[in-house]
Scaffold this motif. Structure first.
Motif, short mmCIF file in Angstrom:
data_model
loop_
_atom_site.label_atom_id
_atom_site.label_comp_id
_atom_site.label_asym_id
_atom_site.label_seq_id
_atom_site.Cartn_x
_atom_site.Cartn_y
_atom_site.Cartn_z
N GLY A 53 -8.37 -15.50 5.04
CA GLY A 53 -8.76 -14.14 5.38
C GLY A 53 -7.56 -13.23 5.56
O GLY A 53 -7.58 -12.07 5.14
N ALA A 54 -6.50 -13.75 6.17
CA ALA A 54 -5.29 -12.97 6.38
C ALA A 54 -4.69 -12.53 5.05
O ALA A 54 -4.24 -11.39 4.89
CB ALA A 54 -4.28 -13.77 7.18
N ALA A 55 -4.69 -13.42 4.06
CA ALA A 55 -4.14 -13.08 2.75
C ALA A 55 -4.92 -11.94 2.09
O ALA A 55 -4.35 -11.13 1.35
CB ALA A 55 -4.16 -14.31 1.84
N GLU A 56 -6.22 -11.84 2.40
CA GLU A 56 -7.05 -10.79 1.81
C GLU A 56 -6.72 -9.41 2.37
O GLU A 56 -7.11 -8.39 1.79
CB GLU A 56 -8.52 -11.10 2.01
CG GLU A 56 -9.01 -12.29 1.22
CD GLU A 56 -8.77 -12.15 -0.27
OE1 GLU A 56 -9.13 -11.10 -0.84
OE2 GLU A 56 -8.18 -13.08 -0.86
N LEU A 57 -5.99 -9.34 3.47
CA LEU A 57 -5.55 -8.04 3.99
C LEU A 57 -4.70 -7.28 2.97
O LEU A 57 -4.58 -6.06 3.05
CB LEU A 57 -4.75 -8.23 5.28
CG LEU A 57 -5.56 -8.39 6.57
CD1 LEU A 57 -4.67 -8.91 7.68
CD2 LEU A 57 -6.21 -7.06 6.97
N ALA A 58 -4.12 -8.00 2.02
CA ALA A 58 -3.32 -7.35 0.99
C ALA A 58 -4.15 -6.33 0.21
O ALA A 58 -3.60 -5.36 -0.34
CB ALA A 58 -2.75 -8.40 0.04
N ARG A 59 -5.47 -6.52 0.16
CA ARG A 59 -6.35 -5.61 -0.59
C ARG A 59 -6.79 -4.40 0.22
O ARG A 59 -7.47 -3.52 -0.31
CB ARG A 59 -7.60 -6.36 -1.06
CG ARG A 59 -7.35 -7.47 -2.05
CD ARG A 59 -8.64 -7.87 -2.72
NE ARG A 59 -9.48 -8.73 -1.89
CZ ARG A 59 -10.79 -8.59 -1.75
NH1 ARG A 59 -11.42 -7.58 -2.33
NH2 ARG A 59 -11.49 -9.43 -1.01
N PHE A 60 -6.44 -4.38 1.52
CA PHE A 60 -6.97 -3.35 2.41
C PHE A 60 -5.83 -2.67 3.18
O PHE A 60 -5.60 -2.95 4.36
CB PHE A 60 -7.96 -3.96 3.40
CG PHE A 60 -9.16 -4.60 2.75
CD1 PHE A 60 -10.26 -3.83 2.42
CD2 PHE A 60 -9.17 -5.96 2.47
CE1 PHE A 60 -11.37 -4.41 1.82
CE2 PHE A 60 -10.26 -6.55 1.87
CZ PHE A 60 -11.37 -5.77 1.54
N PRO A 61 -5.09 -1.77 2.52
CA PRO A 61 -3.96 -1.13 3.21
C PRO A 61 -4.38 -0.38 4.46
O PRO A 61 -3.62 -0.31 5.44
CB PRO A 61 -3.39 -0.18 2.15
CG PRO A 61 -4.47 -0.02 1.13
CD PRO A 61 -5.23 -1.31 1.14
N GLU A 62 -5.60 0.19 4.46
CA GLU A 62 -6.05 0.93 5.63
C GLU A 62 -6.26 0.01 6.83
O GLU A 62 -6.10 0.42 7.99
CB GLU A 62 -7.35 1.69 5.32
CG GLU A 62 -8.60 0.85 5.16
CD GLU A 62 -8.74 0.17 3.80
OE1 GLU A 62 -9.84 -0.33 3.51
OE2 GLU A 62 -7.76 0.15 3.03
N LEU A 63 -6.59 -1.26 6.58
CA LEU A 63 -6.77 -2.23 7.67
C LEU A 63 -5.44 -2.81 8.13
O LEU A 63 -5.28 -3.14 9.31
CB LEU A 63 -7.72 -3.35 7.25
CG LEU A 63 -9.16 -2.93 6.92
CD1 LEU A 63 -10.00 -4.16 6.59
CD2 LEU A 63 -9.78 -2.15 8.07
N ARG A 64 -4.48 -2.96 7.21
CA ARG A 64 -3.17 -3.49 7.59
C ARG A 64 -2.48 -2.58 8.59
O ARG A 64 -1.64 -3.03 9.36
CB ARG A 64 -2.28 -3.67 6.36
CG ARG A 64 -2.74 -4.73 5.39
CD ARG A 64 -1.61 -5.17 4.48
NE ARG A 64 -0.97 -4.07 3.77
CZ ARG A 64 -1.36 -3.59 2.59
NH1 ARG A 64 -2.44 -4.09 2.01
NH2 ARG A 64 -0.70 -2.62 2.00
#
Length: 222
Positions: A53-64
């Motif tokens: 799940g952490a790796a998928e943060l790469a797709r969500f700059p607004e969430l990072r």
């Protein structure tokens, strides 16, 4: 020494095992596939409960850019590697993470997860008065059958209840049928009712490998 976790994490575990003097056999039982997942609102914080799940943060700059809470240092490291702002790391499971998030009192939380999850983080947060939504960003799909192996197996590392169930369903012939297991948690061990199992003291990889070392040097299975 069998590593059943998905790639790319399996290779990292295999390297750790080699450094400890084991001969790893990488046999992933699940394969990660991304899921399209719209985020329903801009949250005050983000919760991540797995390295996948952490790796998928790469797709969500607004969430990072939001404060990120994780379970375990390995998940925190994976989140930081894609640029996430990790502000707190839970040292237990989902319930401990929920307590940590509630203590920081963000108004709203998005939980990035896979299709299969342990516990109910969103339900617990809602019960504590927070606005929370789960967003499924990946799935783990079963992969193939166990390979033919000659000789004996020292043990099999199992990280999740689902992987444990898949392994037990497929391990019907020697040497798989009698291979001892080293489980990440009591929940993982519970999926192996008819197998010898040693359980990590904490639900993290360092503790799992410590349990393996104890077993390999003659420690009793628990």
């Amino acid at each position: 020494m069998v590593v059943t976790r998905p790639q790319p994490f399996a290779d990292g575990t295999a390297a750790l095992l080699s450094a400890r003097g084991y001969r790893p056999l990488v046999v992933p039982l699940l394969r990660k596939t991304a899921r399209d997942a719209p985020v329903p609102f801009e949250p005050d914080a983000v919760a991540v409960t797995s390295r996948a799940g952490a790796a998928e943060l790469a797709r969500f700059p607004e969430l990072r850019r939001r404060p990120v809470f994780t379970v375990g240092e390995a998940t925190a490291k994976a989140a930081r590697e894609v640029g996430a702002d990790v502000i707190a790391v839970g040292t237990g499971g989902v319930d401990a993470l929920a307590e940590l998030i509630v203590a920081h009192a963000p108004g709203s939380v998005i939980h990035l997860s896979g299709e299969d999850q342990a516990g109910d983080l969103v339900g617990t947060l809602r019960g504590a008065g927070l606005s929370a939504e789960r967003v499924v960003v990946y799935a783990m799909e079963p992969v193939g059958e166990l390979p033919d192996v000659s000789g004996s197996l020292l043990a099999v590392l199992l990280y999740s209840p689902r992987t444990a169930r898949l392994f037990d369903e497929r391990a019907r012939t020697a040497p798989w049928k009698t291979a001892p297991a080293i489980a990440m948690s009591t929940e993982v061990a519970a999926a192996l009712p008819d197998r010898e199992v040693s359980v990590a003291a904490r639900p993290d990889e360092a503790s799992l490998l410590t349990a393996l070392d104890a077993f390999a040097t003659g420690g009793a299975l628990t």
